[in-house]
Design a protein around this motif. Structure first.
Motif, PDB file in Angstrom:
ATOM      1  N   PRO A  48       0.817  -1.231   0.000  1.00  7.30           N
ATOM      2  CA  PRO A  48       0.000   0.000   0.000  1.00  7.30           C
ATOM      3  C   PRO A  48       0.845   1.274   0.000  1.00  7.30           C
ATOM      4  N   PHE A  49       1.977   1.243   0.706  1.00  6.85           N
ATOM      5  CA  PHE A  49       2.868   2.403   0.737  1.00  6.85           C
ATOM      6  C   PHE A  49       3.410   2.701  -0.665  1.00  6.85           C
ATOM      7  N   SER A  50       3.901   1.664  -1.357  1.00  2.00           N
ATOM      8  CA  SER A  50       4.463   1.856  -2.691  1.00  2.00           C
ATOM      9  C   SER A  50       3.423   2.368  -3.674  1.00  2.00           C
ATOM     10  N   LEU A  51       2.234   1.810  -3.624  1.00  3.23           N
ATOM     11  CA  LEU A  51       1.177   2.243  -4.532  1.00  3.23           C
ATOM     12  C   LEU A  51       0.763   3.682  -4.252  1.00  3.23           C
ATOM     13  N   ALA A  52       0.719   4.057  -2.976  1.00 10.94           N
ATOM     14  CA  ALA A  52       0.351   5.435  -2.622  1.00 10.94           C
ATOM     15  C   ALA A  52       1.405   6.423  -3.116  1.00 10.94           C
ATOM     16  N   VAL A  53       2.686   6.072  -3.003  1.00 10.88           N
ATOM     17  CA  VAL A  53       3.750   6.947  -3.498  1.00 10.88           C
ATOM     18  C   VAL A  53       3.607   7.163  -4.998  1.00 10.88           C
ATOM     19  N   SER A  54       3.434   6.079  -5.751  1.00 11.32           N
ATOM     20  CA  SER A  54       3.344   6.179  -7.210  1.00 11.32           C
ATOM     21  C   SER A  54       2.143   7.013  -7.636  1.00 11.32           C
ATOM     22  N   THR A  55       0.998   6.788  -7.011  1.00 12.75           N
ATOM     23  CA  THR A  55      -0.221   7.526  -7.379  1.00 12.75           C
ATOM     24  C   THR A  55      -0.082   9.014  -7.071  1.00 12.75           C
ATOM     25  N   ALA A  56       0.372   9.328  -5.861  1.00 13.66           N
ATOM     26  CA  ALA A  56       0.499  10.732  -5.472  1.00 13.66           C
ATOM     27  C   ALA A  56       1.560  11.445  -6.299  1.00 13.66           C
ATOM     28  N   ALA A  57       2.623  10.745  -6.662  1.00 15.74           N
ATOM     29  CA  ALA A  57       3.676  11.363  -7.456  1.00 15.74           C
ATOM     30  C   ALA A  57       3.150  11.791  -8.819  1.00 15.74           C
ATOM     31  N   GLY A  58       2.365  10.915  -9.454  1.00 14.66           N
ATOM     32  CA  GLY A  58       1.793  11.270 -10.751  1.00 14.66           C
ATOM     33  C   GLY A  58       0.845  12.457 -10.661  1.00 14.66           C
ATOM     34  N   LEU A  59      -0.002  12.485  -9.640  1.00 11.32           N
ATOM     35  CA  LEU A  59      -0.945  13.592  -9.477  1.00 11.32           C
ATOM     36  C   LEU A  59      -0.230  14.900  -9.163  1.00 11.32           C
ATOM     37  N   ALA A  75      -1.873  -0.389   7.433  1.00 13.87           N
ATOM     38  CA  ALA A  75      -2.159   0.152   6.096  1.00 13.87           C
ATOM     39  C   ALA A  75      -2.528   1.638   6.109  1.00 13.87           C
ATOM     40  N   PRO A  76      -3.420   2.122   6.995  1.00 15.55           N
ATOM     41  CA  PRO A  76      -3.776   3.553   6.956  1.00 15.55           C
ATOM     42  C   PRO A  76      -2.588   4.492   7.129  1.00 15.55           C
ATOM     43  N   PRO A  77      -1.736   4.322   8.169  1.00 16.13           N
ATOM     44  CA  PRO A  77      -0.597   5.245   8.263  1.00 16.13           C
ATOM     45  C   PRO A  77       0.367   5.104   7.092  1.00 16.13           C
ATOM     46  N   LEU A  78       0.521   3.900   6.561  1.00 14.90           N
ATOM     47  CA  LEU A  78       1.428   3.724   5.434  1.00 14.90           C
ATOM     48  C   LEU A  78       0.904   4.420   4.184  1.00 14.90           C
ATOM     49  N   VAL A  79      -0.409   4.386   3.974  1.00 15.16           N
ATOM     50  CA  VAL A  79      -0.988   5.094   2.826  1.00 15.16           C
ATOM     51  C   VAL A  79      -0.819   6.598   2.984  1.00 15.16           C
ATOM     52  N   VAL A  80      -1.057   7.110   4.186  1.00 20.26           N
ATOM     53  CA  VAL A  80      -0.878   8.545   4.436  1.00 20.26           C
ATOM     54  C   VAL A  80       0.578   8.942   4.203  1.00 20.26           C
ATOM     55  N   MET A  81       1.508   8.142   4.705  1.00 21.01           N
ATOM     56  CA  MET A  81       2.924   8.428   4.494  1.00 21.01           C
ATOM     57  C   MET A  81       3.284   8.367   3.015  1.00 21.01           C
ATOM     58  N   GLY A  82       2.746   7.378   2.310  1.00 22.57           N
ATOM     59  CA  GLY A  82       3.028   7.250   0.887  1.00 22.57           C
ATOM     60  C   GLY A  82       2.536   8.437   0.091  1.00 22.57           C
ATOM     61  N   VAL A  83       1.341   8.918   0.421  1.00 22.30           N
ATOM     62  CA  VAL A  83       0.813  10.115  -0.252  1.00 22.30           C
ATOM     63  C   VAL A  83       1.728  11.304   0.002  1.00 22.30           C
ATOM     64  N   GLY A  84       2.144  11.486   1.252  1.00 17.40           N
ATOM     65  CA  GLY A  84       3.034  12.604   1.573  1.00 17.40           C
ATOM     66  C   GLY A  84       4.339  12.526   0.825  1.00 17.40           C
ATOM     67  N   MET A  85       4.925  11.329   0.757  1.00 19.68           N
ATOM     68  CA  MET A  85       6.193  11.182   0.050  1.00 19.68           C
ATOM     69  C   MET A  85       6.028  11.442  -1.442  1.00 19.68           C
ATOM     70  N   GLY A  86       4.945  10.943  -2.017  1.00 20.70           N
ATOM     71  CA  GLY A  86       4.699  11.174  -3.434  1.00 20.70           C
ATOM     72  C   GLY A  86       4.546  12.647  -3.776  1.00 20.70           C
ATOM     73  N   LEU A  87       3.933  13.413  -2.887  1.00 25.57           N
ATOM     74  CA  LEU A  87       3.769  14.851  -3.118  1.00 25.57           C
ATOM     75  C   LEU A  87       5.103  15.592  -3.073  1.00 25.57           C
ATOM     76  N   ILE A  88       6.103  15.007  -2.421  1.00 21.84           N
ATOM     77  CA  ILE A  88       7.409  15.673  -2.288  1.00 21.84           C
ATOM     78  C   ILE A  88       8.370  15.273  -3.396  1.00 21.84           C
TER      79      ILE A  88
END
Length: 524
Positions: free
Chosen positions: A325-336, A381-394
Motif C-alpha cells: 500500500p505504501f508503494s502504490l500510494a507513493v506512485s499515485t500521489a507522485a503522478g498527481l 495500512a492507513p498510516p502507510l498510505v498517508v505516508m506514501g501520499v506525503g512522500m509522493g507529493l514531495i
C-alpha cells in the motif's frame, strides 16, 4: 557532472532504426536491476543477520556501504561517461555490478558481504548515470515522452516488485541457499545486458567534456568516511575518542573541499562542485531539503524492516506484502502532484507533502503503541498510505523546484549534485540508526524482551523522522512559490533546466536527469 544538453559525438539511430528500442530495453533493464537490488536487500536483512551471523553494525554497512559508494561515485561516473563514452562506461558498470552481485551471493562471511556491497554501489555509480544520457543521445525530443512514460512504468514496477521478489526468494530458500539468490538473480540479467548492450547501444560522449576532478572526489569520499564510519561503529565500540575526533575532522575536510573547489573553478573552470550554484536561493534550500529528506528515509526504511521482522517476528513475505500500500500510494500521489497539483498550487504541494508524511509517521507511532506486538498489516495500512501520499507529493516535483532558478549551462552539474547529496543523506540516515534505534535497545536481550524493545525503539526512531519532516516543511519556504516552467509567461530561454526542456517540447516526466532517483526508487 553529467549533462544531457550536449549532443553526442556519433550519429544517433534514425527514427526508423529499431536498434534504439533494443538499446532502450537494455538500459531500462539495468535501471530496473539497480532499483530491485536496493529494495530486495532491505527485506532480506534480518535473514542475512541470522544466517550469516552479522553484527548490527555490519547490517548497517550492508545498506549504508552501498549508499555511500553510490553517492561518492555518481559524480565521477557521470563525468567519465561524458569523457570516455557513455556506452563504454555503461558496459563497464553493468559488468562490474554483475561481478559484485556474484561476490555478494557467494560471500563467505559478513566482512566479504560488506566489501562486495560497497563494490556493487561503486559499479552502480558507473552504470546508472549513463542510462538517461544514452536515452537522450538515442531518441529525438518528440519520442522522449513515450520513452519516459515507459521508464516511469518500469520504475514503479521495480519499487513494488523488489520487496516481494526479495521476500519470495528468501522464503523459498532455493537450493538451500537462503538469502543468497537475492544477489545471484542479477547474474543472468547482467550477462544478457552486457552482451546485448555491446551490440545495440550507440556510443556518445560530450564534445567538450571537462577533466575529472580527482582531488575533489578524494576529499568528498574522505570526508564522508570520516563522518559515517565512527557514527555507524561508535555505539558498538563504546564511542571512543578517535570516533569523535574523526567526525569533527570531517568538517575540516569538507571545508578544505570548498576552498579547493573555489580555487579550481577560478583556475580552469572544471570543479567537481559548481559553488556558484549555492548563490541561487532555491537551489541552496533545495539541497538542504534533499539532504535532510535523505536522512529521514535512511532511518525509516531500515528500522521499519527490523521492526516488522525482528520485533514482530513476521516472515519476509509478510513484511513485503505489508509495504505494497505504501508503494502504490507513493506512485499515485507522485503522478498527481506533477501533472495536476504543482501547476496549480506550486510550493504548497511540497509543504503539504511534508506535513502529510509527518502526520502518517505520528499515526504509525500511535498505532504501534496502541496495538503493541499484536498489530496487523491491515492496521498498518492507513498510516502507510498517508505516508506514501506525503512522500509522493514531495519527491516527484522537488527536483523541478530546486532547479527552477539554476542557469541552463549548470543544469547537469546541479542535477548530479542533487542526487549525490540525496544519497549522502541516505547514508547518513543509515549511520544514525545506530543512535536513534540501536541506542534504545539493550545489549543483551532475552527472547521475551526482543519484541517490546524493538517496538519501543521503532517508535522512538519514528519520532525523529517526524521532527525531521517538520524541519523540511520550514526549509521549503525558501523554495520558489512556483517552479519556472509553471509560471505563466516564464522565459524558457533563460532559466533553469525545466524551462530549457519545456522549450524543447519535453514532458515533465522527462526532466529526470542521469543518476537522479525517482519517487519510486526512493521507496527502496
Amino acid at each position: 557532472m553529467t549533462s544531457t544538453e550536449t549532443p553526442p559525438t556519433s550519429t544517433p539511430p534514425s527514427a526508423g532504426d529499431r536498434r534504439r528500442w533494443f538499446a532502450l530495453a537494455i538500459v531500462m533493464t539495468a535501471a530496473f536491476m539497480d532499483l530491485v537490488d536496493v529494495t530486495i536487500v532491505n527485506i532480506a536483512i534480518p535473514s542475512i543477520r541470522q544466517e550469516a551471523g552479522a553484527s548490527w553494525s555490519q547490517i548497517q554497512w550492508i545498506t549504508a556501504g552501498y549508499a555511500l559508494a553510490f553517492a561518492a561515485g555518481l559524480v565521477t561516473g557521470g563525468r567519465l561517461g561524458d569523457i570516455h563514452g557513455r556506452k563504454r562506461l555503461f558496459l563497464v558498470g553493468i559488468g562490474g555490478f554483475t561481478l559484485a552481485s556474484a561476490l555478494c551471493g557467494f560471500a563467505v562471511n559478513p566482512e566479504m558481504l560488506v566489501a562486495s556491497r560497497i563494490l556493487q554501489g561503486a559499479m552502480a555509480a558507473l552504470m546508472v548515470p549513463q542510462v538517461l544520457s544514452i536515452v537522450h543521445a538515442t531518441f529525438p525530443a518528440h519520442e522522449r515522452g513515450k520513452v519516459f512514460g515507459l521508464f516511469g512504468a518500469i520504475v514503479g514496477l521495480g519499487a513494488v516488485s523488489g520487496p516481494l521478489l526479495g521476500a519470495l526468494l528468501t522464503e523459498w530458500n532455493l537450493f538451500g541457499l537462503g538469502w543468497r539468490p537475492i544477489f545471484l538473480i542479477n547474474l543472468p540479467v547482467g550477462v544478457a545486458g552486457l552482451i546485448l548492450g555491446s551490440r545495440f547501444i550507440t556510443e556518445s560522449r560530450a564534445p567538450r567534456a571537462l577533466k575529472l576532478d580527482l582531488v575533489g572526489v578524494a576529499l568528498v569520499t574522505l570526508g564522508l568516511l570520516m563522518l559515517l564510519y565512527p557514527l555507524t561503529r561508535g555505539r558498538e565500540l563504546g564511542w571512543p575518542l578517535w570516533g569523535h575526533v574523526s567526525m569533527a575532522g570531517s568538517l575540516v575536510v569538507f571545508g578544505a573541499l570548498v576552498a579547493y573547489e573555489r580555487r579550481k573553478g577560478a583556475r580552469d573552470g572544471s570543479p567537481l562542485i559548481e559553488l556558484s550554484l549555492f548563490r541561487v536561493k532555491s537551489f541552496a534550500a533545495g539541497i538542504a531539503v534533499q539532504l535532510v529528506f535523505g536522512i529521514a528515509l535512511g532511518i525509516f526504511f531500515l528500522v521499519w524492516t527490523l521492526y516488522m521482522q525482528e520485533g514482530l517476528g513476521w516472515t519476509p513475505l509478510h513484511a513485503g506484502l505489508t509495504g505494497v500500500p505504501f508503494s502504490l500510494a507513493v506512485s499515485t500521489a507522485a503522478g498527481l502532484s506533477v501533472q495536476k497539483l504543482v501547476p496549480r498550487f506550486g510550493r504548497r504541494v511540497l509543504q503539504a507533502g511534508a506535513l502529510t508524511l509527518a502526520l502518517g509517521v505520528l499515526l504509525y507511532i500511535w498505532e504501534s503503541a496502541r496495538y503493541g506486538l499484536g498489530i496487523t498489516s491491515w492496521q498498518m495500512a492507513p498510516p502507510l498510505v498517508v505516508m506514501g501520499v506525503g512522500m509522493g507529493l514531495i519527491v516527484a516535483p522537488l527536483t523541478d523546484a530546486v532547479l527552477s532558478g539554476v542557469p541552463r549551462e549548470h543544469a547537469g552539474s546541479a542535477s548530479g549534485l542533487i542526487n549525490t547529496v540525496q544519497q549522502m543523506g541516505n547514508a547518513l540516515g543509515l549511520g544514525l540508526v545506530a543512535v536513534v534505534f540501536f541506542g534504545r535497545i539493550g545489549e543483551r536481550l532475552t527472547p521475551a524482551q526482543v519484541g517490546p524493545e524493538f517496538a519501543d525503539a521503532f517508535q522512538y526512531a519514528l519520532g525523529w523522522v517526524a521532527a525531521v519532516m517538520g524541519a523540511i516543511f520550514l526549509l521549503m519556504f525558501a523554495l520558489p512559490k512556483r517552479p519556472a516552467q509553471h509560471v505563466e509567461g516564464a522565459d524558457t530561454a533563460g532559466g533553469g533546466e525545466g524551462a530549457d526542456q519545456q522549450a524543447a517540447g519535453e514532458p515533465a516526466d522527462a526532466r529526470k536527469l542521469p543518476g537522479q532517483k525517482t519517487a519510486s526508487e526512493l521507496v527502496g
